[in-house]
Design an enzyme around this catalytic site. Sequence first.
Site, PDB file in Angstrom:
ATOM      1  N   TYR A  51       0.859  -1.196   0.000  1.00 46.68           N
ATOM      2  CA  TYR A  51       0.000   0.000   0.000  1.00 46.68           C
ATOM      3  C   TYR A  51       0.887   1.234   0.000  1.00 46.68           C
ATOM      4  O   TYR A  51       1.867   1.310   0.750  1.00 46.68           O
ATOM      5  CB  TYR A  51      -0.892   0.026   1.248  1.00 46.68           C
ATOM      6  CG  TYR A  51      -1.570   1.363   1.463  1.00 46.68           C
ATOM      7  CD1 TYR A  51      -2.827   1.612   0.934  1.00 46.68           C
ATOM      8  CD2 TYR A  51      -0.940   2.395   2.165  1.00 46.68           C
ATOM      9  CE1 TYR A  51      -3.446   2.843   1.111  1.00 46.68           C
ATOM     10  CE2 TYR A  51      -1.550   3.634   2.339  1.00 46.68           C
ATOM     11  CZ  TYR A  51      -2.802   3.847   1.807  1.00 46.68           C
ATOM     12  OH  TYR A  51      -3.404   5.066   1.971  1.00 46.68           O
ATOM     13  N   GLU A  54      -4.200   7.183  -3.449  1.00 45.82           N
ATOM     14  CA  GLU A  54      -3.819   5.865  -2.944  1.00 45.82           C
ATOM     15  C   GLU A  54      -3.574   4.897  -4.086  1.00 45.82           C
ATOM     16  O   GLU A  54      -4.277   4.937  -5.103  1.00 45.82           O
ATOM     17  CB  GLU A  54      -4.939   5.268  -2.071  1.00 45.82           C
ATOM     18  CG  GLU A  54      -5.125   5.915  -0.731  1.00 45.82           C
ATOM     19  CD  GLU A  54      -6.173   5.185   0.100  1.00 45.82           C
ATOM     20  OE1 GLU A  54      -6.219   5.418   1.312  1.00 45.82           O
ATOM     21  OE2 GLU A  54      -6.952   4.385  -0.468  1.00 45.82           O
TER      22      GLU A  54
END
Length: 377
Positions: free
Chosen positions: A101, A189
């Site tokens: 991530y 993101e």
Amino acid sequence: MKIHEYQARNLFRKYGIPVPDGVVCHSVEEVEKNVPGDDKLRVVKAQVHVGGRGKAGGVKLAKTKAEAVEKAGQILGMDIKGLTVEKVLVADAVDIEKEFYVGLINDRNTKSVTLMASAEGGVEIEEVARVSPEKIIKMSIDPTMGLMDWQARKIALQLFSDPKEMRQAAAILVKLYRLYVETDSSLAEINPLVLTPDKRVMAIDGKMNFDDNALFRQPEILKMREATEDEKKEIEANEKGLSYIKLDGNIGCMVNGAGLAMATMDMIKLYGGEPANFLDIGGSSSPQKVVEAMNILLSDTNVNAVMINIFGGITRCDDVARGLVTALKEIDTDIPVVIRLSGTNAKEGLEIIREFGLPTVSTMSEAAQKAIELSRG
């Protein structure tokens, strides 16, 4: 402002971040027409402004073109957390060796953009933060310097031990920061950022939000806006000089001032109720603004009581009262309204309200309790 995954992927590609090929389709017929018949493994993904698509059945693998058509038919029209799927992304599937991530967000505490990274990719980062906060790497970025190459390598090195993989990841971080700043983002993101078996680092899912206050200088980003019904109301309210945010409760709130709005919602929660919205009419005394605010409030089918809490400073309570009476004459509704007026011309305003036959109260706590009682009645 939010955009869909396919739009975020397009921005990633524009800034040189590697993403798999894919096509957006609004119907089964478009899938049939636009997806090649080469029987590559593909993933069919619902495009809605909400997380948890996979758990809801909105992400499916397809081994052939025929399967892609079939899966798209299953997903299109599906309800995911109250949103109807109107389009799907049919993208090349990617072999995954490891998931990561990475994300950028405005951090009010550090007054800078914060870069976050974790080796726990592919899952909701909020869950990682709750269960294993130590697994999230954070770095505040100096706004005058931006993300330096050595900083990107420092973060990437904590995710990838191989130098070639690390350099690929670092380059992606630098490009993501550039994209973030140049588009006035408030969130960017990549989840997951993946390492493939042939040692390529790629972004296979993306999420981006943008600062509404900067959209006037981002015409290309603004073209991407696909507002939900609730977001359309917020946009409409903003155009009329109102600040409106829909919530999940059943007590509509109308106030003047953001601080008073927060206090009003807290008061409703304190006594066991649930606010249906944040609605700030600001400092104007225009009765028409009150009419427009009531129209927006009562358009929410969940609202079954309204609490109006006005503290008159610049705003005159008698003008608010006149606007409210005008609104209720125009709007055919049987939803009960509780009004608390205090400050400039409060006496005159309360008299107007009483003459119209509406209940008035003296304090915020009394107003909240009365609104909750009426909402349950």
